[in-house]
Design an enzyme around this catalytic site. Structure first.
Site: not given
Length: 339
Positions: A89, A151, A182, A235, A304
């Protein structure tokens, strides 16, 4: 639409607008830490060489950037750092946080909002990549308040950030099974490998930025011990109540919505502007690409499905059970669960 409260802080500014005007004094990856990298444990996964640095498996090309960031990054009062494992997310959180913090200069219902002309990753810089490429001067050029993203595991962040009450960290996660699915769809366009390859690497804790459980636990624990400095978001919960979470985000960063903002519908306007369907349909996100310094991703690849539970279409029940068991075991006793 009623005017936004004048009490609101104006900022941040879109990163792309500032970066374009900066002439970096360095334009190549830092080399001064190469000897450190060569001594680190290594592993090959998904066609990439990973190095184990401070407990995290990091793409080899990023390690020097991480070390440089730890030694060179100087936080400022008002900095907001968004953190996440990949594909949890991140794009949505960047859009929501930017629209929330910049609402004074850019009303979310305005026809000229930056998110209507550029990808969220062009509004909010990925600090890992900038230091990896030796382009940290672009980060320094941003006026305060700065909004950035990483990250990196919390254990990899400089102490000047993790022990700084003036810096806010917002972490987002999702069901690890959805994260893996994902991530596979996202990366297979630039690195051909099977889902089984990624799954097995993740189970071993050796996927990029793995182990995933350590990534989660670092920020989860910090959110419990320092709730004023680390906000932990899920999320799936944000999908259910996005407006409520935008309000929570605004309060956390010290920019709560005023009665005037609420009466004007500002929180709902932010959610509408940053909705998956809205962003995916914009020309800025249908064309162009994002230079990740190591990989190059089309803007379209960041959008996506944007749903929860898609793992059932890619993961066998046996795989799901195995991964759930591993995650449950690694998180046991922490209070963090994904059931």
């Amino acid at each position: 639409m009623a005017a936004l409260s004048t009490q609101c802080v104006v900022g941040p500014v879109p990163f792309k607008d500032v970066a374009a005007a900066v002439d970096d004094d360095r334009s190549s990856p830092p080399e001064e830490h190469g000897d450190i990298v060569s001594d680190l444990p290594s592993s090959t996964a998904l066609g990439m060489v990973l190095r184990q640095y401070r407990g995290s498996w990091v793409i080899q090309e990023r390690v020097t950037g991480f070390i440089s960031l730890q030694r060179r990054f100087t936080p400022r009062p008002g900095d907001v750092l968004l953190a996440s494992p990949a594909k949890c997310g991140t794009t949505w959180l960047k859009a929501l946080a930017f629209a929330t913090m910049a609402r004074g200069a850019h009303p979310p219902a305005g026809a000229q909002h930056p998110l209507l002309r550029m990808n969220p990753h062009e509004c909010v810089p990925f600090m890992d990549e900038l230091f990896t490429a030796g382009q940290d001067a672009r980060l320094e050029a941003l006026p305060s308040p700065r909004l950035m993203h990483t990250h990196m595991h919390r254990s990899l962040l400089p102490a000047s950030v993790t022990h700084n009450p003036d810096c806010k960290i917002v972490f987002i996660c999702r069901d690890p099974k959805d994260m893996l699915v994902s991530l596979w769809h996202f990366l297979k366009g630039v690195r051909p490998f099977t889902f089984a390859d990624l799954f097995n690497s993740a189970c071993e804790g050796k996927s990029p930025n793995g182990p995933i459980w350590d990534h989660l636990l670092g920020y989860w624990s910090a959110s419990k011990t320092s709730p004023d400095n680390v906000l932990f978001l899920r999320y799936e919960e944000m999908l259910i109540d996005p407006v409520g979470h935008v309000r929570k985000l605004a309060r956390f960063i010290g920019q709560p919505f005023s009665h005037t903002d609420e009466a004007a519908g500002i929180p709902a306007d932010i959610v509408k502007l940053c909705s998956f369907d809205k962003l995916k349909g914009l020309s800025a996100n249908k064309a162009g690409s994002y230079d990740g310094k190591i990989f190059n991703f089309s803007h379209e690849s960041f959008f996506r499905k944007g749903v929860a539970g898609d793992w059932v279409n890619n993961m066998t029940p046996e795989m799901a059970q195995r991964f759930d068991t591993i995650i449950e075991d690694k998180l046991r006793g922490s209070g963090l669960t994904f059931k």
